[in-house]
Design a protein around this motif. Structure first.
Motif, PDB file in Angstrom:
ATOM      1  N   SER A  15      30.766  56.830  34.759  1.00  0.00           N
ATOM      2  CA  SER A  15      30.432  55.436  34.992  1.00  0.00           C
ATOM      3  C   SER A  15      28.924  55.196  34.965  1.00  0.00           C
ATOM      4  N   SER A  16      28.548  54.012  34.511  1.00  0.00           N
ATOM      5  CA  SER A  16      27.149  53.604  34.467  1.00  0.00           C
ATOM      6  C   SER A  16      27.040  52.217  35.082  1.00  0.00           C
ATOM      7  N   LYS A  17      25.827  51.766  35.249  1.00  0.00           N
ATOM      8  CA  LYS A  17      25.606  50.442  35.836  1.00  0.00           C
ATOM      9  C   LYS A  17      26.301  49.354  35.021  1.00  0.00           C
ATOM     10  N   GLY A  18      26.165  49.443  33.692  1.00  0.00           N
ATOM     11  CA  GLY A  18      26.783  48.440  32.835  1.00  0.00           C
ATOM     12  C   GLY A  18      28.293  48.429  32.955  1.00  0.00           C
ATOM     13  N   LYS A  19      28.909  49.620  32.960  1.00  0.00           N
ATOM     14  CA  LYS A  19      30.365  49.704  33.092  1.00  0.00           C
ATOM     15  C   LYS A  19      30.835  49.166  34.440  1.00  0.00           C
ATOM     16  N   ASP A  20      30.089  49.480  35.500  1.00  0.00           N
ATOM     17  CA  ASP A  20      30.471  49.001  36.832  1.00  0.00           C
ATOM     18  C   ASP A  20      30.458  47.481  36.900  1.00  0.00           C
ATOM     19  N   ILE A  21      29.432  46.890  36.318  1.00  0.00           N
ATOM     20  CA  ILE A  21      29.329  45.420  36.313  1.00  0.00           C
ATOM     21  C   ILE A  21      30.513  44.804  35.575  1.00  0.00           C
ATOM     22  N   ILE A  22      30.795  45.331  34.384  1.00  0.00           N
ATOM     23  CA  ILE A  22      31.898  44.794  33.576  1.00  0.00           C
ATOM     24  C   ILE A  22      33.230  45.022  34.272  1.00  0.00           C
ATOM     25  N   PHE A  23      33.413  46.202  34.870  1.00  0.00           N
ATOM     26  CA  PHE A  23      34.685  46.515  35.529  1.00  0.00           C
ATOM     27  C   PHE A  23      34.987  45.541  36.656  1.00  0.00           C
ATOM     28  N   PHE A  24      34.049  45.363  37.569  1.00  0.00           N
ATOM     29  CA  PHE A  24      34.307  44.466  38.703  1.00  0.00           C
ATOM     30  C   PHE A  24      34.399  43.012  38.249  1.00  0.00           C
ATOM     31  N   GLY A  25      33.629  42.644  37.218  1.00  0.00           N
ATOM     32  CA  GLY A  25      33.738  41.292  36.687  1.00  0.00           C
ATOM     33  C   GLY A  25      35.102  41.033  36.077  1.00  0.00           C
ATOM     34  N   LEU A  26      35.592  41.978  35.263  1.00  0.00           N
ATOM     35  CA  LEU A  26      36.918  41.832  34.654  1.00  0.00           C
ATOM     36  C   LEU A  26      38.026  41.859  35.704  1.00  0.00           C
ATOM     37  N   LEU A  27      37.919  42.778  36.666  1.00  0.00           N
ATOM     38  CA  LEU A  27      38.941  42.879  37.706  1.00  0.00           C
ATOM     39  C   LEU A  27      39.057  41.577  38.483  1.00  0.00           C
ATOM     40  N   GLY A  28      37.922  41.022  38.872  1.00  0.00           N
ATOM     41  CA  GLY A  28      37.941  39.757  39.599  1.00  0.00           C
ATOM     42  C   GLY A  28      38.474  38.614  38.764  1.00  0.00           C
ATOM     43  N   LEU A  29      38.027  38.540  37.510  1.00  0.00           N
ATOM     44  CA  LEU A  29      38.454  37.459  36.620  1.00  0.00           C
ATOM     45  C   LEU A  29      39.953  37.524  36.342  1.00  0.00           C
ATOM     46  N   LEU A  30      40.472  38.733  36.097  1.00  0.00           N
ATOM     47  CA  LEU A  30      41.897  38.889  35.802  1.00  0.00           C
ATOM     48  C   LEU A  30      42.767  38.554  37.015  1.00  0.00           C
ATOM     49  N   LEU A  31      42.296  38.876  38.204  1.00  0.00           N
ATOM     50  CA  LEU A  31      43.047  38.510  39.410  1.00  0.00           C
ATOM     51  C   LEU A  31      43.084  36.997  39.585  1.00  0.00           C
ATOM     52  N   ILE A  32      41.963  36.342  39.370  1.00  0.00           N
ATOM     53  CA  ILE A  32      41.913  34.880  39.507  1.00  0.00           C
ATOM     54  C   ILE A  32      42.799  34.207  38.463  1.00  0.00           C
ATOM     55  N   LEU A  33      42.682  34.655  37.218  1.00  0.00           N
ATOM     56  CA  LEU A  33      43.445  34.030  36.136  1.00  0.00           C
ATOM     57  C   LEU A  33      44.936  34.343  36.199  1.00  0.00           C
ATOM     58  N   SER A  34      45.305  35.349  37.003  1.00  0.00           N
ATOM     59  CA  SER A  34      46.731  35.658  37.147  1.00  0.00           C
ATOM     60  C   SER A  34      47.466  34.588  37.956  1.00  0.00           C
ATOM     61  N   GLN A  35      46.703  33.674  38.536  1.00  0.00           N
ATOM     62  CA  GLN A  35      47.300  32.639  39.390  1.00  0.00           C
ATOM     63  C   GLN A  35      47.214  31.237  38.785  1.00  0.00           C
ATOM     64  N   VAL A  36      46.796  31.125  37.528  1.00  0.00           N
ATOM     65  CA  VAL A  36      46.474  29.801  36.996  1.00  0.00           C
ATOM     66  C   VAL A  36      47.617  29.099  36.282  1.00  0.00           C
ATOM     67  N   ILE A  37      48.623  29.839  35.820  1.00  0.00           N
ATOM     68  CA  ILE A  37      49.703  29.211  35.052  1.00  0.00           C
ATOM     69  C   ILE A  37      50.824  28.804  36.005  1.00  0.00           C
ATOM     70  N   PRO A  38      51.079  27.497  36.156  1.00  0.00           N
ATOM     71  CA  PRO A  38      52.059  27.038  37.143  1.00  0.00           C
ATOM     72  C   PRO A  38      53.508  27.337  36.774  1.00  0.00           C
ATOM     73  N   ARG A  39      53.838  27.320  35.501  1.00  0.00           N
ATOM     74  CA  ARG A  39      55.237  27.521  35.119  1.00  0.00           C
ATOM     75  C   ARG A  39      55.552  28.990  34.906  1.00  0.00           C
ATOM     76  N   LYS A  40      56.809  29.347  35.058  1.00  0.00           N
ATOM     77  CA  LYS A  40      57.234  30.736  34.926  1.00  0.00           C
ATOM     78  C   LYS A  40      57.285  31.121  33.454  1.00  0.00           C
ATOM     79  N   ILE A  41      56.719  32.278  33.126  1.00  0.00           N
ATOM     80  CA  ILE A  41      56.766  32.802  31.767  1.00  0.00           C
ATOM     81  C   ILE A  41      57.328  34.217  31.809  1.00  0.00           C
ATOM     82  N   ASP A  42      57.655  34.729  30.643  1.00  0.00           N
ATOM     83  CA  ASP A  42      58.203  36.082  30.558  1.00  0.00           C
ATOM     84  C   ASP A  42      57.042  37.087  30.577  1.00  0.00           C
TER      85      ASP A  42
END
Length: 352
Positions: free
Chosen positions: A41-68
């Protein structure tokens, strides 16, 4: 969008990523953990990792209707695998165009030193790094390697391969909708690893394998992961939510042998991929000595304590007792601003 615990945790990870960007204070705590699954791991990877992890968790809650979501998870695994394969095929095309061997590490000395190989490709990273440098170049710290030194060498078709990355990002978001909190976090975690590996490492890199195989495990055994954890921590809500995601192979009249095969297939695939990765590394190794090819080297370069022997104007040999990674990094010091690029043959045995 209703703010819940998942969204709050996502924002927390985004803040951690932002803090790492502006300060090194958390490095002693974070780096020993992230290097285990981000491959050095490097500084750049750490920044991207936590940014992606946070973004993906937030966006996992945005679609109101049920999808497959299960269908999209399967699609994401296929797209991710195709992207990783294409990324490594670009390495082959690049080496054929440059006339260099497949079993070497290529090190560009344009701008900052940037390396790439079939075992750990950075070609796609250089394209994204070039874009980021043009957008926020003055804010990128010197200890973050964007890989832009490779940008001049990437095959033209690489730009089309890069377009697969945002497609994968979208399908991963769709794959993580309306899931129990545990598999929700696992998919966000493995997706972050896969996305990082897709442009920083390629098919054989640790984050790629962790991400792709992790998603496959969730796809095949997500029900059991939730079930066992729910029972251990006595989380009734997790167990209740888990009832809707039973694996497709669980109740379709399979024999016990076929059922166990389906359930533990991911483990078998993991073992095969790991074995194949080491096979490629050792099959391409040059154990007797390192062959170093230096292109357009200026005169009177002082290699210091590096045990290097000149064979021709561009070809050198180095004692095989040298660790491969140390050699690559040590060569960049005397060759800084003293050559166009250099290549170093593999020696996987040096890590034993």
């Amino acid at each position: 969008m209703k703010v819940n615990k998942t969204i709050l945790v996502g924002f927390l990870f985004l803040l951690i990523g932002a803090f790492i960007f502006v300060s090194d204070l958390l490095n002693p705590l974070i780096r020993p953990v992230t290097h285990l699954f981000l491959m050095g791991s490097s500084k750049g990877k750490d920044i991207i990792f936590f940014g992606l992890l946070g973004l993906l968790l937030i966006l996992s809650q945005v679609i109101p209707r049920k999808i497959d979501a299960t269908r999209y998870l399967k699609i994401s695994i296929v797209i991710g695998f195709v992207l990783l394969v294409f990324g490594n095929l670009l390495e082959v095309v690049f080496r054929l165009q440059m006339g260099i061997k497949l079993n070497t590490v290529f090190c560009s000395m344009s701008s900052t030193m940037s390396s790439t190989s079939i075992l750990h490709t950075h070609l796609l990273k250089s394209i994204l790094g070039e874009v980021l440098t043009k957008i926020i170049g003055p804010f990128i710290q010197s200890n973050i390697n964007t890989g832009v030194g490779l940008y001049a060498y990437v095959p033209d078709i690489s730009f089309l391969v890069v377009l697969i990355i945002p497609i994968l990002f979208i399908t991963l978001i769709l794959a993580n909708q309306k899931r129990p909190w545990f598999t929700n976090f696992l998919i966000a975690f493995f997706s972050s690893c896969l996305l990082i590996g897709s442009f920083d490492g390629g098919l054989w890199a640790t984050p790629s394998l962790v991400g792709l195989l992790g998603l496959w495990i969730v796809y095949r055994n997500g029900y059991y992961l939730n079930l066992h954890l729910g029972k251990i921590i006595k989380d009734k809500k997790l167990l209740k939510a888990n009832e809707n995601i039973q694996p497709s192979y669980r109740n379709i009249g399979l024999s016990e042998a076929k059922y166990l095969f389906n359930r533990f297939l991911p483990i078998l695939i993991i073992l095969i991929v790991i074995a194949l990765r080491f096979t490629v590394a050792f099959a391409g190794a040059e154990p007797d000595y390192y062959t170093v090819e230096i292109v357009n080297m200026t005169d009177n370069v002082d290699f210091g304590d590096i045990p290097i022997e000149k064979i021709s104007n561009e070809t050198y040999h180095v004692d095989s007792n040298y660790n491969e990674m140390e050699l690559i990094n040590d060569l960049k010091v005397p060759l800084n601003n003293s050559c166009k690029y250099y290549t170093v043959s593999w020696n996987a045995y040096s890590y034993l």
